[in-house]
Design a protein around this motif. Structure first.
Motif, mmCIF file in Angstrom:
data_model
loop_
_atom_site.group_PDB
_atom_site.id
_atom_site.type_symbol
_atom_site.label_atom_id
_atom_site.label_comp_id
_atom_site.label_asym_id
_atom_site.label_seq_id
_atom_site.Cartn_x
_atom_site.Cartn_y
_atom_site.Cartn_z
ATOM 1 N N ALA A 296 44.885 43.022 40.105
ATOM 2 C CA ALA A 296 44.459 41.779 39.468
ATOM 3 C C ALA A 296 43.504 42.049 38.306
ATOM 4 O O ALA A 296 43.592 41.419 37.247
ATOM 5 C CB ALA A 296 43.799 40.860 40.498
ATOM 6 N N ILE A 297 42.602 43.008 38.481
ATOM 7 C CA ILE A 297 41.675 43.363 37.398
ATOM 8 C C ILE A 297 42.438 44.017 36.244
ATOM 9 O O ILE A 297 42.194 43.727 35.073
ATOM 10 C CB ILE A 297 40.571 44.289 37.926
ATOM 11 N N ALA A 298 43.390 44.898 36.572
ATOM 12 C CA ALA A 298 44.166 45.571 35.536
ATOM 13 C C ALA A 298 44.981 44.587 34.704
ATOM 14 O O ALA A 298 45.248 44.826 33.521
ATOM 15 C CB ALA A 298 45.090 46.610 36.168
ATOM 16 N N GLN A 299 45.365 43.463 35.323
ATOM 17 C CA GLN A 299 46.180 42.458 34.638
ATOM 18 C C GLN A 299 45.364 41.301 34.079
ATOM 19 O O GLN A 299 45.929 40.344 33.546
ATOM 20 C CB GLN A 299 47.257 41.935 35.595
ATOM 21 N N SER A 300 44.038 41.393 34.161
ATOM 22 C CA SER A 300 43.162 40.282 33.754
ATOM 23 C C SER A 300 42.761 40.328 32.291
ATOM 24 O O SER A 300 42.127 39.388 31.802
ATOM 25 C CB SER A 300 41.886 40.311 34.601
ATOM 26 N N ALA A 301 43.058 41.433 31.589
ATOM 27 C CA ALA A 301 42.631 41.647 30.204
ATOM 28 C C ALA A 301 41.116 41.810 30.085
ATOM 29 O O ALA A 301 40.558 41.652 29.006
ATOM 30 C CB ALA A 301 43.101 40.522 29.289
ATOM 31 N N LEU A 302 40.455 42.177 31.179
ATOM 32 C CA LEU A 302 39.023 42.498 31.121
ATOM 33 C C LEU A 302 38.813 43.925 30.602
ATOM 34 O O LEU A 302 37.784 44.225 30.007
ATOM 35 C CB LEU A 302 38.399 42.360 32.517
ATOM 36 N N PHE A 303 39.754 44.793 30.853
ATOM 37 C CA PHE A 303 39.751 46.177 30.364
ATOM 38 C C PHE A 303 38.454 46.926 30.691
ATOM 39 O O PHE A 303 37.697 47.308 29.799
ATOM 40 C CB PHE A 303 40.011 46.217 28.861
ATOM 41 N N MET A 343 31.682 41.999 34.000
ATOM 42 C CA MET A 343 31.467 42.501 35.341
ATOM 43 C C MET A 343 31.423 41.366 36.349
ATOM 44 O O MET A 343 31.978 41.465 37.454
ATOM 45 C CB MET A 343 30.187 43.330 35.396
ATOM 46 N N ARG A 344 30.754 40.279 35.978
ATOM 47 C CA ARG A 344 30.680 39.134 36.895
ATOM 48 C C ARG A 344 32.074 38.665 37.284
ATOM 49 O O ARG A 344 32.370 38.416 38.452
ATOM 50 C CB ARG A 344 29.904 37.995 36.242
ATOM 51 N N ARG A 345 32.967 38.566 36.282
ATOM 52 C CA ARG A 345 34.322 38.089 36.562
ATOM 53 C C ARG A 345 35.087 39.102 37.407
ATOM 54 O O ARG A 345 35.826 38.725 38.328
ATOM 55 C CB ARG A 345 35.058 37.809 35.244
ATOM 56 N N HIS A 442 43.581 55.964 36.557
ATOM 57 C CA HIS A 442 43.792 55.034 35.457
ATOM 58 C C HIS A 442 44.617 53.864 35.992
ATOM 59 O O HIS A 442 45.409 54.033 36.922
ATOM 60 C CB HIS A 442 44.547 55.689 34.303
ATOM 61 N N VAL A 443 44.428 52.697 35.412
ATOM 62 C CA VAL A 443 45.237 51.539 35.801
ATOM 63 C C VAL A 443 45.719 50.817 34.549
ATOM 64 O O VAL A 443 44.991 50.694 33.563
ATOM 65 C CB VAL A 443 44.455 50.562 36.710
#
Length: 531
Positions: A296-303, A343-345, A442-443
């Motif tokens: 989910a983080i890898a697909q969130s565009a938070l990078f 980071m919060r997200r 890596h993700v």
């Protein structure tokens, strides 16, 4: 400091004293039946090494060394099987000469000489290959073998601060590169585990992966242009931010592992040095949930800069953390803005999958704060010590090695199960009690890069052969499950059987044709990528 001739890094940094005792105690707790007697390597003078079979011509004699220690150090990489063979004194295949060019013209002259004389040339950067990439193996049909050490081509020639790029020679080591960029407030931001002892040219030739988990994962993404010396001439690509003018010339040489030419310099894309950083360690009670959160983080565009998921075995062995579901090491950084919101997200996403942050989030906004934070980061510290500890365990008859891959998210569960089954079957066949660990290095939005570790008590004198059996089993599982034989460790000679099956045959035909055109005498790193 003195470099070890047989193992990783500096002699002064080897695992000794209390660290060695503690490591042995932990091994005994996990493997109570193991024989953990420590074995010492032979002295270099005790090795049985053939005398050099070739001599450099007078014009190149100033560049060449036939010193025994020099030849031995350039005759192997840093894989587990390299370390074990050195411990046993099995270093029969070494280059006849080590040649150190001081200029690009020297490289041209060496290739001309070797082409005419039928001498194999193995390009050498820092010697940290873990896949047999720098070993002069199986070259008896050649008149001799030369290790071409690029270490003297080690300068940053030019910095373009406006475009944030630099022209850098291939032989520069990671720390020297970063030190030279620091006065301009710039960084290449490429930090593989081998950073201290590997070179820019080596990273480019092997398509190396760095420490950062997303966006700039491979050295490929940072290349603006490259200069490569081949026996057929010099290739210099145009310096551009991007181009649609046909297939990329740089892409042909990236990952070519010294088989098509010798990389002498490159213009590299740089970044401003980060100021704002935020880090957190997230614990999970369920591994499947931890994987889902990471996806989910890898697909969130938070990078995130770091998004490294350690399974329970990896978390315990290398981070000293007990968890039933895994440990996710998260990190964000920026030179432009605070990263607390990102980071919060990310923590919020983890919370939705049952993740918790018992030690809270660490946020810094200066180099001094960063140093204090990283000093307290147990996992990062152990990450840098892993190769030294691997050597210590290898000397105690332990089989300690890693292998890595990448796959799409929908295939990960199947791949991991297949690898577990293959490793387990190999352990049984060898009558040993082994442990398998896994972490994501890596993700990507479409998949992770799983990095597996093997820990098993072996039989002294046979651990390299025992590892080869395990390696064969797990490599078959990777390929049959849709993974790649390597995500960032390169092909070398050790991965050739599986690489030959992975690549499309039309591409193999084109690669052979390129080899014939650029290196008609076939002298460049024979046996790597191609016969």
């Amino acid at each position: 400091m003195a470099r070890s001739w047989w193992g990783w890094g500096n002699v002064e940094d080897a695992v000794v004293g209390a660290e060695r005792a503690g490591l042995t105690q932990r091994l005994a707790a996990v493997f109570p039946q193991a024989d953990l007697t420590a074995h010492e390597p032979p002295k270099i003078g005790e090795l049985s090494v053939p005398a050099p079979g070739v001599q450099a011509p007078a014009a190149l004699a100033r560049l060449a060394s036939d010193d025994l220690a020099d030849r031995v150090r350039h005759g192997h990489g840093q894989a587990f099987r390299d370390v074990v063979r050195c411990l046993l004194g099995r270093v029969e295949q070494v280059p006849d000469l080590v040649v150190r060019p001081s200029s690009e013209q020297d490289v041209v002259d060496v290739l001309d000489w070797c082409t005419g004389a039928g001498i194999a040339v193995v390009p050498f950067g820092g010697g940290t290959s873990v896949v047999g990439g720098v070993e002069p193996r199986g070259l008896r049909q050649y008149a001799g073998a030369v290790s071409l050490d690029l270490g003297r081509l080690n300068r940053i020639v030019e910095v373009d601060r406006v475009s944030r790029a630099a022209r850098i020679q291939a032989g520069i080591l990671g720390p020297a590169l970063e030190d030279a960029l620091r006065p301009d407030g710039l960084t290449l931001r490429h930090f593989p585990q081998s950073f201290e002892f590997s070179t820019l040219g080596g990273w480019l030739a092997t398509r190396a992966g760095g420490h950062y988990a997303t966006v700039y994962t491979h050295i490929d993404d940072m290349v603006e242009s490259m200069r490569v010396v081949t026996p057929a001439g010099i290739s210099q690509s145009r310096r551009l931010p991007g181009s649609g003018a046909g297939p990329s010339p740089d892409r042909m040489f990236l990952g070519s592992e010294g088989t098509l030419g010798v990389i002498t310099e490159a213009w590299m894309r740089l970044q401003d040095r980060p100021r704002w950083r935020s880090g957190a360690s997230v614990l999970f009670d369920d591994y499947a949930a931890a994987v889902a959160a990471t996806r989910a983080i890898a697909q969130s565009a938070l990078f995130p800069a770091n998004c490294r998921l350690l399974d329970p075995v990896e978390a315990f062995i290398n981070a000293g953390t007990s968890t039933s579901g895994g440990l996710l090491v998260l990190g964000f950084e920026s030179a432009d803005h605070p990263v607390a919101e990102s980071m919060r997200r990310a923590v919020e996403i983890c919370d939705g999958f049952g993740g918790r942050v018992p030690d809270g989030v660490r946020t810094t906004d200066s180099e001094q704060d960063r140093a204090r934070t990283e000093a307290a980061d147990t996992w990062r510290s152990s990450f840098l010590r892993m190769p030294y500890q691997r050597d210590a365990m290898a000397a105690q008859s332990m089989i300690v090695e890693t292998f890595e891959t990448a796959c799409t998210w929908n295939r990960f569960e199947e791949l991991r199960s297949a690898v577990e089954a293959a490793a387990g079957a190999a352990f049984t066949a060898l009558s040993i009690n082994g442990v398998l660990s896994c972490r994501f290095t890596h993700v990507y939005p479409d998949g992770p890069a799983p990095y597996f570790g093997i820990y098993a008590p072996g039989t002294w004198g046979r651990t390299a052969e025992q590892w080869d059996e395990i390696k064969t089993a797990v490599s078959e599982a990777l390929l049959n499950s849709g993974g790649t034989i390597t995500h960032h460790h390169a092909v070398g000679r050790d991965h050739r059987p599986w690489y030959d099956r992975q690549r499309p045959e039309p591409f193999a035909t084109a690669l052979r044709a390129s080899k014939t055109a650029l290196d008609p005498a076939g002298i460049l790193n024979p046996g790597v990528l191609l016969d």
